[in-house]
Scaffold this motif. Structure first.
Motif: not given
Length: 465
Positions: A23-27, A247-252, A405-409, A428-437
């Motif tokens: 399954x794929x998800x998001x916040x 998660x990581x937050x950056x600017x486009x 205000x934010x979305x993380x895959x 205007x933002x670039x949002x990183x979602x890091x899924x890990x074991x």
């Protein structure tokens, strides 16, 4: 005839196991409006929009003896409150606590006896925020309809669009006799199906993986991929069924500045940023990183669909890109990646980011799901990490009046893959979602911090270039 699962969708069901739920998800994080945003409101909103995604009221029904692939059938006992759930963090809930909750929720497989999705309203976040966590099985995002629940509950203004007038009445579920009769009828028309279904029934993983690889649009042949084994990496280990999420937050604008100064694309700059972060992570672990070291990323990208009216559709092509983690110079890393990705750009099949965000019905959750499906069809021997980068709308979106205000895959892990990275741009933002074991990547939050540091390093070259 019943609505039968495609070979690809059925394969995702057969390949799923405890360590690799499909399954794929998001916040999605929202600012709570003055009018309030509560569980009852979210349930009502989703109920109003379910007619736009009819698959979300259907469940998978197996054919006796697996004479044919399963079928989709309306769930006569559908209960929206089972799928839309409520959770809360101890106030004031932090981002780290939200990420930990998401990791735990994503670790649990979906109930295959019900429609294959879940949504959680998370309350108690600090700074007057709420979050919605979604889980959707790969089989639900079929590449044809390719519509995900998260995209239909969002509006472009604080005032929700009028609800769709639709009284849902479940169609009678097919009985055993009908399932068998339809399966036999299809076998008469396509006798080759019998052999494939027998293989699936025996859970022949090799045959199933091959069938997946052939079904995903634009994927390189298995023979060609096998000829290029991925380099050894601590990212390729036996994984558990538990996850960590960071998660990581950056600017486009930062990525655009890098592109303007050094050429290439925003996606090239994203991959260069990931390269720098992984390089620093390897060094922090004491790994040997020589000047020629690489980490192979599987990068799903949207391609033109000649069958669609506007040339843009839900087709995804997967590229293997060797990230130059051995290179210490961030600009040289960027140029290496730009060169590697140039063939895709010059093929005429690539879809520009601004084109994607203008097309209705194509949104980040859908394309992340399609990208994850593409990744799942590859052998674990030919790549080290998945990186899906999907451009999103650059205007605010709302759910029941609450501003997102934010979305993380959250991109799922493939077998023996310790990390996957989802990237989405939004407003205007670039949002990183890091899924890990959970066991293999106890320091995934360190990698997330290094993503932000890696971009800062790239941006620092702009002023001096």
């Amino acid at each position: 005839m019943p609505d039968r699962l495609s070979a690809l969708d059925a394969s995702f069901l057969y390949l799923e196991d405890q360590t690799t739920p499909m399954h794929v998800g998001g916040i999605a994080v929202f600012r709570k409006p003055r009018t309030g945003f509560d569980y009852d409101g979210l349930v009502a909103l989703i109920e109003q929009r379910l007619s736009l995604v009819p698959r979300y009221r259907q469940k998978v029904v197996q054919v006796p003896g697996r004479l044919a692939r399963p079928v989709w059938a309306d769930d006569p006992d559908f209960d929206v409150t089972y799928h839309v759930r409520r959770s809360a963090l101890p106030k004031p809930g932090s981002d780290e606590q939200l990420n930990d909750l998401a990791a735990r929720l994503m670790s649990r497989p979906l109930d295959h006896s019900r429609p294959l999705w879940e949504t959680y309203l998370v309350e108690g976040l600090e700074r007057n925020r709420i979050a919605v966590i979604t889980k959707t099985h790969h089989a639900m995002v079929d590449g044809i309809g390719a519509v995900e629940l998260g995209q239909v509950i969002l509006d472009v203004s604080p005032t929700p669009r009028p609800p769709a007038e639709s009284l849902w009445m479940p169609q009678p579920a097919p009985g055993i006799t009908q399932l068998v009769f339809d399966a036999v009828a299809e076998m008469v028309q396509r006798p080759g199906e019998l052999v494939e279904n027998a293989r699936s029934a025996a859970l022949d993983a090799a045959a199933t993986v091959q069938k997946v690889a052939e079904a995903v649009t634009g994927i390189v042949s298995a023979a060609k991929a096998a000829a290029r084994p991925a380099p050894g990496s601590p990212l390729n280990v036996r994984i558990s069924h538990q996850r960590r999420f960071a998660t990581a937050r950056t600017k486009l604008d930062d990525f655009r500045a890098v592109r303007k100064a050094h050429g290439g694309t925003v996606n090239d700059a994203v991959l260069a940023t990931v390269s720098g972060a992984l390089r620093n992570w390897l060094l922090s672990r004491g790994e040997a990183v020589n000047s020629y070291a690489t980490i192979r990323a599987l990068v799903p990208l949207s391609v033109r669909d000649t069958e669609s009216e506007n040339g843009v559709g839900s087709k995804v092509q997967a590229y293997l890109v060797d990230l130059p983690v051995g290179e210490s110079n961030p600009v040289v890393r960027l140029h290496h990646i730009s060169h590697a990705m140039r063939a895709h750009k010059e093929s005429g099949q690539s879809v520009a980011a601004d084109t994607l965000v203008r097309v209705g019905g194509i949104t980040p959750p859908t394309l992340h799901a399609l990208g994850a499906r593409a990744a799942s069809s590859f052998s674990r021997r030919i790549f080290n990490v998945v990186v899906t980068n999907v451009p999103g709308p650059q205007v605010p979106l709302y759910a029941a009046g609450a501003k997102m205000i934010e979305m993380f895959p959250i991109v799922p892990l493939a077998k023996n893959q310790a990390l996957s990275i989802g990237v989405t741009s939004y407003d205007g933002g670039v949002y990183f979602g890091l899924n890990a074991d959970r066991d293999a990547m106890s320091d995934v939050d360190v990698v997330a911090g290094m993503v932000e540091e890696s971009l800062e390093e790239l941006v620092g070259t702009v002023a001096t270039s």
